[in-house]
Each structure stands twice: as structure tokens, then as C-alpha cells.
Design a protein around this motif. Structure first.
Motif, PDB file in Angstrom:
ATOM      1  N   ALA A 220       0.782  -1.065  -0.009  1.00 15.76           N
ATOM      2  CA  ALA A 220      -0.078  -0.242  -0.122  1.00 15.76           C
ATOM      3  C   ALA A 220       1.062   1.167  -0.086  1.00 15.76           C
ATOM      4  O   ALA A 220       0.447   2.344  -0.756  1.00 15.76           O
ATOM      5  N   GLU A 221       1.964   1.109   0.733  1.00 11.93           N
ATOM      6  CA  GLU A 221       2.811   2.476   0.733  1.00 11.93           C
ATOM      7  C   GLU A 221       3.532   2.781  -0.740  1.00 11.93           C
ATOM      8  O   GLU A 221       3.484   3.557  -0.908  1.00 11.93           O
ATOM      9  N   ILE A 222       3.830   1.699  -1.216  1.00 15.25           N
ATOM     10  CA  ILE A 222       4.433   1.818  -2.704  1.00 15.25           C
ATOM     11  C   ILE A 222       3.400   2.317  -3.735  1.00 15.25           C
ATOM     12  O   ILE A 222       3.617   3.214  -4.416  1.00 15.25           O
ATOM     13  N   ILE A 223       2.171   1.751  -3.517  1.00 15.22           N
ATOM     14  CA  ILE A 223       1.424   1.892  -4.671  1.00 15.22           C
ATOM     15  C   ILE A 223       0.730   3.561  -4.232  1.00 15.22           C
ATOM     16  O   ILE A 223       0.435   4.150  -5.426  1.00 15.22           O
ATOM     17  N   PHE A 224       0.495   3.815  -3.201  1.00 18.03           N
ATOM     18  CA  PHE A 224       0.147   5.076  -2.704  1.00 18.03           C
ATOM     19  C   PHE A 224       0.938   6.041  -3.215  1.00 18.03           C
ATOM     20  O   PHE A 224       0.687   7.261  -4.006  1.00 18.03           O
ATOM     21  N   ALA A 225       2.431   5.835  -3.093  1.00 17.31           N
ATOM     22  CA  ALA A 225       3.225   6.718  -3.251  1.00 17.31           C
ATOM     23  C   ALA A 225       3.504   7.226  -4.692  1.00 17.31           C
ATOM     24  O   ALA A 225       3.634   8.212  -5.323  1.00 17.31           O
ATOM     25  N   LEU A 226       3.568   6.061  -5.549  1.00 17.50           N
ATOM     26  CA  LEU A 226       3.487   6.163  -7.100  1.00 17.50           C
ATOM     27  C   LEU A 226       2.012   6.807  -7.635  1.00 17.50           C
ATOM     28  O   LEU A 226       2.138   7.299  -8.619  1.00 17.50           O
ATOM     29  N   SER A 227       1.017   6.420  -7.153  1.00 16.64           N
ATOM     30  CA  SER A 227      -0.360   6.972  -7.863  1.00 16.64           C
ATOM     31  C   SER A 227      -0.596   8.301  -7.387  1.00 16.64           C
ATOM     32  O   SER A 227      -1.114   9.039  -8.371  1.00 16.64           O
ATOM     33  N   ILE A 228      -0.195   8.865  -6.087  1.00 22.20           N
ATOM     34  CA  ILE A 228      -0.504  10.240  -5.988  1.00 22.20           C
ATOM     35  C   ILE A 228       0.386  11.210  -6.623  1.00 22.20           C
ATOM     36  O   ILE A 228       0.193  12.388  -7.061  1.00 22.20           O
ATOM     37  N   SER A 229       1.698  10.584  -7.306  1.00 19.82           N
ATOM     38  CA  SER A 229       2.497  11.357  -7.928  1.00 19.82           C
ATOM     39  C   SER A 229       2.351  11.100  -9.455  1.00 19.82           C
ATOM     40  O   SER A 229       3.257  11.907 -10.307  1.00 19.82           O
ATOM     41  N   ALA A 230       1.589  10.006  -9.841  1.00 17.28           N
ATOM     42  CA  ALA A 230       1.482   9.794 -11.327  1.00 17.28           C
ATOM     43  C   ALA A 230       0.920  11.185 -11.933  1.00 17.28           C
ATOM     44  O   ALA A 230       0.405  11.840 -11.598  1.00 17.28           O
ATOM     45  N   PHE A 231       1.499  11.148 -13.131  1.00 13.92           N
ATOM     46  CA  PHE A 231       1.221  12.317 -14.048  1.00 13.92           C
ATOM     47  C   PHE A 231       0.850  12.020 -15.569  1.00 13.92           C
ATOM     48  O   PHE A 231      -0.358  12.487 -15.829  1.00 13.92           O
ATOM     49  N   VAL A 232       1.383  11.100 -15.961  1.00 17.59           N
ATOM     50  CA  VAL A 232       0.879  10.737 -17.528  1.00 17.59           C
ATOM     51  C   VAL A 232      -0.432  10.013 -17.554  1.00 17.59           C
ATOM     52  O   VAL A 232      -1.151  10.292 -18.456  1.00 17.59           O
TER      53      VAL A 232
END
Length: 292
Positions: A220-232
Motif C-alpha cells: 500500500a505504501e508503494i502504490i500510494f506513493a506512485l499513484s499520488i505522484s502519477a502524471f502521464v
């Protein structure tokens, strides 16, 4: 002779601190120093230290950003989108990891791993465009629904398409930590619970899930960090209608609004760190409960 020869060699041994410095030095130079320098530069821009309009040092950019209710809605929308993507990804990743753990045939296991992790070899832009074609009003998904008299459903240029694409992109990152923790759980625990008369649901709820919860939290930590900063993915699948903090940050960089972009970058990082701090506290509490 051997003792005499060994004495100078032992005298030339590096101290513990020197060895740690040599080991950590390259990583510190490549990772920590650029991060600290970037954060210092962002702080300077957010306080108008590098402003050329004559505004002068102050918190004017911060007050402008925090005083606008629209920005707070964008922050909440970004957190909500990331949280929903994280929950859905975990719900799919957990049974996927459990299924991979039960595969005994080596050939089928290799095929499963290739199918799961091969999308990581494809550019995120290509994957996002692929989902844009699949989920469009005349795309494959809606055409399939049409065979059953359903649809067409609007799945692009809204949060639905963004979440579907994010889950697809981030799923492998969730499967790995969950699968890793599952391999560390001795099968005898489940067998003992079944021998004592527990049902399958009881074994999962009281044995399997508590023992694998640390892996779920890490995922969950990994996915949240990647998804909240996703741009493309939000930009392509959202079509400009799904506003996220990363998209606003990009727009302000394009408009050369360095101060506002710096504030938004700091807020984005702070928001992600705050959620990760909460998840890490939950993870530590889980470990403490297991030790008790």
C-alpha cells in the motif's frame, strides 16, 4: 613470519566508520545530496528568494495557494484518487499473489510471471494510450458490452479510466511484497488451524491475513506513493478533466510560475509523506502485536 607479516596488514585495516563511509558514500552522493539540493531550491522558490518580479521574500505564494479553496479540492481529489487506486490494486494483488504461490508447474509459473511483469517493460505512455483505445466509447471494452446489450459506458476522460489504468500499471509493484511475505508464512500454521476445525474463512481471517498484513501495508505504501505522484496516466486518461496536484504542478512549470510550482511540489511531497507515515505506524503496530 606469518604473525609478523599479518601485523602490518591488520594495521592497514580501515575502521568501521571508514568502511561504512565508503559503502554509503556513492549512494549518499547520488541520492541524498541531489534530493537535499532540490528541496532547498524548492524552498527558495516558494519563499520568493529567487523571484525576479520584485515581490521580495515572504509567504505570499503560500498564502495564495492555501487560501484558494480550489487548491484544497485538488489536493483532496489527488488523495482520494490515490487511495482508491491503492485499495483496488491491493484487492487484486492479494489473490494474485496467493494464486502464484499455489502454482507448482514451473512452466505455468513462468508464464504467469511473464504475463504479470512484462508490462513493466513497456513505456507508461504506450500503456496509457492502449487503455485509452480500449476504454473509448467505440473501443474493445464497450464493443464487448454491446454484444450483451450493455453500454456504451463513459470510461475515458474521467476518474474511472484513470483508476483502471493506474491499477494495471501499479499491480506488479503490489504483488511482489505480498508474495514475498506469503512465502515466509509456514504452511504448517494453516494446516494446524484446519486440523483444529477452523473453516477456510476463519483460517484466512485469523491466521493468513494477520501474518501477511505487513506485506500488504508495504504494498500500500508503494502504490500510494506512485499513484499520488502519477502524471502521464491521469493526463492521458483524464483528458484534462481529472485534476491532480501533479498536473497542476506541470501546468505551472509550463507557465513559468516557479513559486507556485515549488509550493505545489512541496505540498505533494508532504501529503505523500504524511500518508506513508500513518501507514508505517500501522505497520509497526502490527509487528508489535505479533510479537506480543
Amino acid at each position: 613470519m606469518s604473525a609478523v607479516a599479518a601485523a602490518p596488514a591488520s594495521g592497514r585495516r580501515l575502521s568501521r566508520g571508514a568502511r561504512l563511509g565508503l559503502l554509503l558514500g556513492p549512494g549518499f552522493i547520488c541520492v541524498v545530496l541531489p534530493f537535499v539540493a532540490a528541496m532547498a531550491l524548492l524552498g527558495a522558490y516558494s519563499l520568493n528568494l529567487r523571484d525576479t518580479t520584485g515581490a521580495g521574500l515572504g509567504l505570499s505564494v503560500w498564502s495564495q495557494f492555501l487560501g484558494d479553496p480550489f487548491n484544497w479540492r485538488v489536493i483532496w481529489s489527488s488523495v482520494q484518487l490515490a487511495a482508491l487506486s491503492t485499495v483496488i490494486t491491493i484487492l487484486i494483488a492479494y489473490p494474485t499473489a496467493a494464486a502464484l504461490l499455489r502454482v507448482r508447474n514451473r512452466f505455468y509459473l513462468v508464464v504467469a510471471y511473464v504475463a504479470l511483469f512484462s508490462p513493466l517493460l513497456v513505456s507508461v505512455i504506450s500503456r496509457s494510450y492502449g487503455w485509452l483505445l480500449l476504454l473509448s466509447d467505440t473501443g474493445f471494452v464497450n464493443q464487448t458490452f454491446g454484444l450483451f446489450g450493455l453500454g456504451p459506458y463513459r470510461m475515458v476522460f474521467n476518474e474511472t479510466g484513470v483508476i483502471i489504468a493506474l491499477v494495471h500499471v501499479l499491480l506488479p509493484y503490489a504483488v511482489l511484497p505480498i508474495l514475498n511475505i506469503m512465502t515466509q508464512v509456514p504452511p504448517v500454521y494453516r494446516e494446524a488451524a484446519l486440523d483444529l476445525g477452523a473453516s477456510g474463512w476463519t483460517v484466512f481471517r485469523q491466521v493468513t491475513l494477520p501474518l501477511t498484513l505487513p506485506g500488504v501495508i508495504v504494498a500500500a505504501e508503494i502504490i500510494f506513493a506512485l499513484s499520488i505522484s502519477a502524471f502521464v496516466t491521469p493526463s492521458l486518461l483524464g483528458g484534462g478533466r481529472v485534476l491532480t496536484l501533479s498536473r497542476m504542478l506541470y501546468d505551472n512549470i509550463g507557465l513559468i510560475e516557479w513559486g507556485m510550482a515549488a509550493v505545489q511540489a512541496i505540498v505533494l511531497l508532504t501529503t505523500a509523506l504524511a500518508v506513508l507515515f500513518v501507514l508505517e505506524r500501522v505497520n509497526r503496530a502490527t509487528h508489535a502485536a505479533r510479537q506480543d
